[in-house]
Design a protein around this motif. Structure first.
Motif, PDB file in Angstrom:
ATOM      1  N   ILE A 291       2.211 -13.088   8.962  1.00 28.76           N
ATOM      2  CA  ILE A 291       3.423 -13.205   9.105  1.00 28.76           C
ATOM      3  C   ILE A 291       4.580 -12.760   8.175  1.00 28.76           C
ATOM      4  N   LEU A 292       4.448 -12.953   6.996  1.00 29.65           N
ATOM      5  CA  LEU A 292       5.403 -12.827   5.903  1.00 29.65           C
ATOM      6  C   LEU A 292       4.961 -11.542   5.227  1.00 29.65           C
ATOM      7  N   GLY A 293       3.811 -10.916   5.293  1.00 24.07           N
ATOM      8  CA  GLY A 293       3.370  -9.736   4.675  1.00 24.07           C
ATOM      9  C   GLY A 293       4.465  -8.615   4.976  1.00 24.07           C
ATOM     10  N   PRO A 294       4.642  -8.322   5.861  1.00 27.80           N
ATOM     11  CA  PRO A 294       5.627  -7.254   6.524  1.00 27.80           C
ATOM     12  C   PRO A 294       7.202  -7.640   5.752  1.00 27.80           C
ATOM     13  N   ALA A 295       7.480  -8.604   5.955  1.00 30.52           N
ATOM     14  CA  ALA A 295       8.804  -9.057   5.566  1.00 30.52           C
ATOM     15  C   ALA A 295       8.800  -8.838   4.068  1.00 30.52           C
ATOM     16  N   ILE A 296       7.954  -9.122   3.326  1.00 29.59           N
ATOM     17  CA  ILE A 296       7.993  -9.055   1.791  1.00 29.59           C
ATOM     18  C   ILE A 296       7.794  -7.510   1.639  1.00 29.59           C
ATOM     19  N   ILE A 297       7.021  -7.022   2.262  1.00 26.80           N
ATOM     20  CA  ILE A 297       6.915  -5.456   1.954  1.00 26.80           C
ATOM     21  C   ILE A 297       8.464  -4.621   2.236  1.00 26.80           C
ATOM     22  N   SER A 302      13.594  -2.495  -0.149  1.00 24.86           N
ATOM     23  CA  SER A 302      15.179  -2.423  -0.177  1.00 24.86           C
ATOM     24  C   SER A 302      15.417  -2.603  -1.708  1.00 24.86           C
ATOM     25  N   PHE A 303      14.742  -3.356  -2.306  1.00 25.39           N
ATOM     26  CA  PHE A 303      15.131  -3.382  -3.907  1.00 25.39           C
ATOM     27  C   PHE A 303      14.680  -1.995  -4.697  1.00 25.39           C
TER      28      PHE A 303
END
Length: 303
Positions: A291-297, A302-303
């Protein structure tokens, strides 16, 4: 010091090999010898020649082994011996193994595992640690005991699980007109398992002249199952008071079935608690990665 260790290993290995020989091979050899004795009963032979005709194992090693394990068993306290005897009875291994054999197996396994740890440390060129050697000996000594304890608990659970079905068959057989003894015989024919074996052994004891109450109490002492003890107590009280055994069996069957259902419900109630740790340590990390893997990537990109 190494000479003592190697000597202990040789002696222990020899005794362990003979222990398995005594438990697995010797009964067949004894049966074969008995058949030979029956066939040769008509022949007249000298006693000395018959004794010398026996193998070296039977004439020398077997008596020495029996004296050794008997001496080892005499050193054990009576409380430990009684506990082992109860475990042998409840596990159904009373006829296959004795207390002295279990104790000898514990001592030999403890010595063998200690030597193996010592040898592995020496072979790996690591410094010998007495603590590891001692722990290996303790594990080897306790392993047969815990295996016997596990077999005892498993057999108790099998008997406890089969008690309600046994009572149902007994009640139906008694209501159909059979006597209590004949109902037990019919039940042992229909059922398979440790409870059926215990009932069959109890009926054999009764056929040899033992009182029913005494034989039933001895069965409870062997099995150590609470539900079976309750059933035996109710049957003995019904006989002493002259009550109808059919009514007692009906009440006991309903009670045991209710107890079985309650135990199943209690186990089902513990499932969420037991599932908590696998969910926390195995399921939730995988879900977090998915669930959180794509969002963290995306955030890192973006940074």
């Amino acid at each position: 010091m190494e000479l003592i260790v190697y000597g202990s290993l040789f002696l222990t290995s020899s005794l362990l090999f003979y222990l398995f020989y005594d438990l697995l091979i010797r009964p067949k050899q004894v049966m074969r010898e008995r058949l030979d004795n029956v066939k040769e009963m008509a022949d007249i032979r000298d006693v000395f020649e018959d004794g010398m005709r026996e193998s070296f194992v039977i004439r020398v090693i077997n008596p020495a082994y029996e004296r050794m394990i008997r001496s080892l068993g005499n050193l054990a306290p009576s409380t430990i011996k009684d506990r082992y005897e109860n475990l042998l009875n409840s596990s159904g291994a009373k006829d296959k193994m004795k207390f002295n054999n279990i104790l000898a197996m514990q001592v030999m396994l403890g010595i063998i595992l200690s030597f193996l740890v010592h040898y592995l440390m020496k072979a790996s060129s690591s410094p010998s640690n007495s603590l590891y050697i001692f722990l290996a000996g303790v594990v080897g000594f306790l392993l047969p005991y815990y295996l016997l304890l596990s077999a005892s608990e498993k057999r108790k659970q099998e008997i406890q699980y089969a008690v309600p079905s046994m009572l149902d068959l007994l009640y139906v057989s008694v209501e159909a007109g059979l006597s209590f003894d004949m109902a037990i015989y019919r039940t042992t024919d229909k059922m398979k398992g440790p409870l059926s074996d215990e009932l069959r052994f109890t009926m054999n004891e009764m056929s040899k002249g033992r009182e029913r109450s005494e034989a039933l109490r001895e069965m409870v002492k062997r099995t150590q199952v609470e539900d079976l003890a309750t059933f035996v107590t109710s049957i003995i009280q019904a006989e002493e008071m002259g009550s109808n055994i059919g009514n007692v069996l009906r009440v006991q069957a309903n009670t045991m079935r209710l107890n079985k259902r309650q135990r199943a419900e209690a186990k089902a109630a513990k499932i969420p608690t037991k599932m908590l740790f696998p969910l926390v340590f195995f399921m939730f990390p995988a879900l977090f990665v998915v669930i959180l893997g794509p969002a963290i990537i995306n955030i890192m990109a973006s940074f």
